[in-house]
Design a protein around this motif. Structure first.
Motif, PDB file in Angstrom:
ATOM      1  N   ASP A  52       0.860  -1.185   0.000  1.00 41.88           N
ATOM      2  CA  ASP A  52       0.000   0.000   0.000  1.00 41.88           C
ATOM      3  C   ASP A  52       0.895   1.234   0.000  1.00 41.88           C
ATOM      4  O   ASP A  52       1.727   1.406   0.892  1.00 41.88           O
ATOM      5  N   GLU A 106      -2.702   0.125  -4.277  1.00 41.94           N
ATOM      6  CA  GLU A 106      -2.730  -1.011  -3.354  1.00 41.94           C
ATOM      7  C   GLU A 106      -2.822  -2.309  -4.143  1.00 41.94           C
ATOM      8  O   GLU A 106      -3.568  -2.359  -5.116  1.00 41.94           O
ATOM      9  N   LYS A 113      -3.371  -7.362   4.637  1.00 43.01           N
ATOM     10  CA  LYS A 113      -3.826  -5.970   4.554  1.00 43.01           C
ATOM     11  C   LYS A 113      -3.840  -5.316   5.933  1.00 43.01           C
ATOM     12  O   LYS A 113      -3.415  -4.169   6.095  1.00 43.01           O
ATOM     13  N   ASP A 154      -1.572  -2.005   7.101  1.00 39.97           N
ATOM     14  CA  ASP A 154      -2.183  -0.868   7.816  1.00 39.97           C
ATOM     15  C   ASP A 154      -1.404  -0.578   9.102  1.00 39.97           C
ATOM     16  O   ASP A 154      -1.112   0.566   9.423  1.00 39.97           O
ATOM     17  N   LYS A 170       2.109   1.142   8.600  1.00 36.86           N
ATOM     18  CA  LYS A 170       2.181   2.510   8.091  1.00 36.86           C
ATOM     19  C   LYS A 170       2.574   3.494   9.167  1.00 36.86           C
ATOM     20  O   LYS A 170       2.180   3.316  10.301  1.00 36.86           O
ATOM     21  N   ALA A 201     -11.361  -3.819  10.965  1.00 36.89           N
ATOM     22  CA  ALA A 201     -10.304  -4.344  10.096  1.00 36.89           C
ATOM     23  C   ALA A 201     -10.830  -5.483   9.226  1.00 36.89           C
ATOM     24  O   ALA A 201     -10.197  -5.853   8.237  1.00 36.89           O
TER      25      ALA A 201
END
Ligand SMILES: [Mg+2]
Length: 358
Positions: free
Chosen positions: A15, A111, A157, A161, A164, A187
């Protein structure tokens, strides 16, 4: 690094960090280090498409009205979006994904899920592969990507997240249950703002709180999606990574905050869905000959209507008109509707020239 225990699959979710805003900061040095928003005028009803990390420090977020963003951060720099440039950059990044995996499923311009099981089976460490890919993206494009690595798409994923900004997180074999325990219920794929509110009303806040419900309760509260939510809460997700060329359909759906019966409101929703579907088709570089309307009524009964056209559809206006026709053939207006979805199948790939028009 020692080789990790064998999983059936190893998935990387990549991402790009603050993608549109980072491209603008890269290409206009005067914007570097400054709070930047890509979006419309702060004096219009436009919303924020993307916010730089400097802007996020003031609480500015995607989808927030630009006027509100300006109140939070008076020094905010507003830049009009240039999707043609963001799309061209996405093609360059996808070429780098293709260097490490032949199974790449883009989710949007910035992404993608990559299935790297083959490389791992040959002895490559998943974290080394992902670190190498992040470095390659940085050196070729000057942009930062975060990455999550896990045995399935959902966890990968969630891991990116968590990583980041500018990070890499591997969720290894022994770490799955601890990691899922740390995730909020939002989530889980499919739990958007509407379902999240229902969950919070039921006292479900963390992903694993779903495990307190039995199969009958899951079905009663969430319909057929209940079993999927519970599987995610156990850290399980067997959805394969579907490479772009294998993709059979592109779709979008929306669960409403309250069930809709009013035809004007339903038309309004179809208008938004058609625009969203047109954007997704453009991002995937495809058009579809078959349009399918999905309807879920207030009692979770679902129905679908499809039509196949002689020419592929792709623009929002044509999709909307076709969708209105399909909606006429349902109980819309008589039975309250909780969800509408639109998808295109029988996809035709656009030529390179058409693609740049996006
Ligand atoms: Mg991103």
């Amino acid at each position: 690094m020692t080789a990790p225990a064998k999983f059936a699959r190893w998935i990387v979710h990549v991402d790009m960090d603050a993608y549109y805003a980072s491209i603008e900061q890269r290409d206009r040095p005067a914007l570097r280090g400054r709070p930047v928003v890509v979006g419309g005028s702060p004096f219009s009803r436009a919303v924020v498409c993307a916010a730089s990390y400097e802007a996020r420090r003031f609480g500015v977020r995607s989808a927030m009205p630009c006027a509100q963003a300006r109140r939070l951060c008076p020094d905010l720099v507003f830049v009009a979006p240039d999707f043609q440039r963001y799309s061209a950059e996405a093609q360059r990044i996808r070429a780098l994904f293709a260097e490490v995996s032949e199974r790449v499923e883009p989710l949007s311009l910035d992404e993608a899920h990559l299935d790297i099981s083959t490389a791992v089976a040959r002895g490559t460490h998943p974290a080394e592969l992902a670190a190498g890919l992040r470095e390659r993206i940085r050196s070729v494009t000057g942009l930062i990507a975060s990455a999550g690595i896990a045995p399935n798409k959902f966890l990968a994923k969630a891991a990116s997240d968590r990583a980041k900004p500018d990070g890499l997180l591997l969720v290894g074999p022994g770490e799955v249950s601890a990691f899922v325990s740390s995730l909020p219920i939002t989530a889980i794929p499919g739990i958007g703002p509407v379902t999240a509110r229902r969950c919070h009303d039921l006292g479900l806040v963390g992903a694993v709180d779903l495990l307190r419900l039995d199969a009958i309760e899951l079905q009663a509260h969430f319909g057929s999606a209940g079993a999927w939510f519970a599987a995610c809460a156990r850290g399980e997700d067997d959805r394969p990574v579907i490479a772009e060329h294998e993709r059979k359909s592109v779709g979008i759906e929306d669960t409403f905050a309250s069930d809709l019966t009013d035809p004007a409101q339903l038309r309004e929703r179809l208008h938004e869905l058609a625009a969203g579907l047109a954007r997704r088709l453009a991002a995937a570089g495809v058009r579809g000959r078959t349009l399918t309307l999905k309807v879920k009524y207030h009692d979770f009964i679902r129905t679908g209507r499809s039509r196949t056209f002689p020419e592929p559809l792709g623009d929002a206006g044509t999709l909307e008109l076709a969708a209105i026709e399909l909606l006429r053939d349902t109980a819309a207006g008589r039975v309250p509707i909780r969800l509408l979805g639109l998808s295109c199948s029988h996809l035709d790939r656009l030529g390179a020239v058409q693609q740049t028009l996006f």
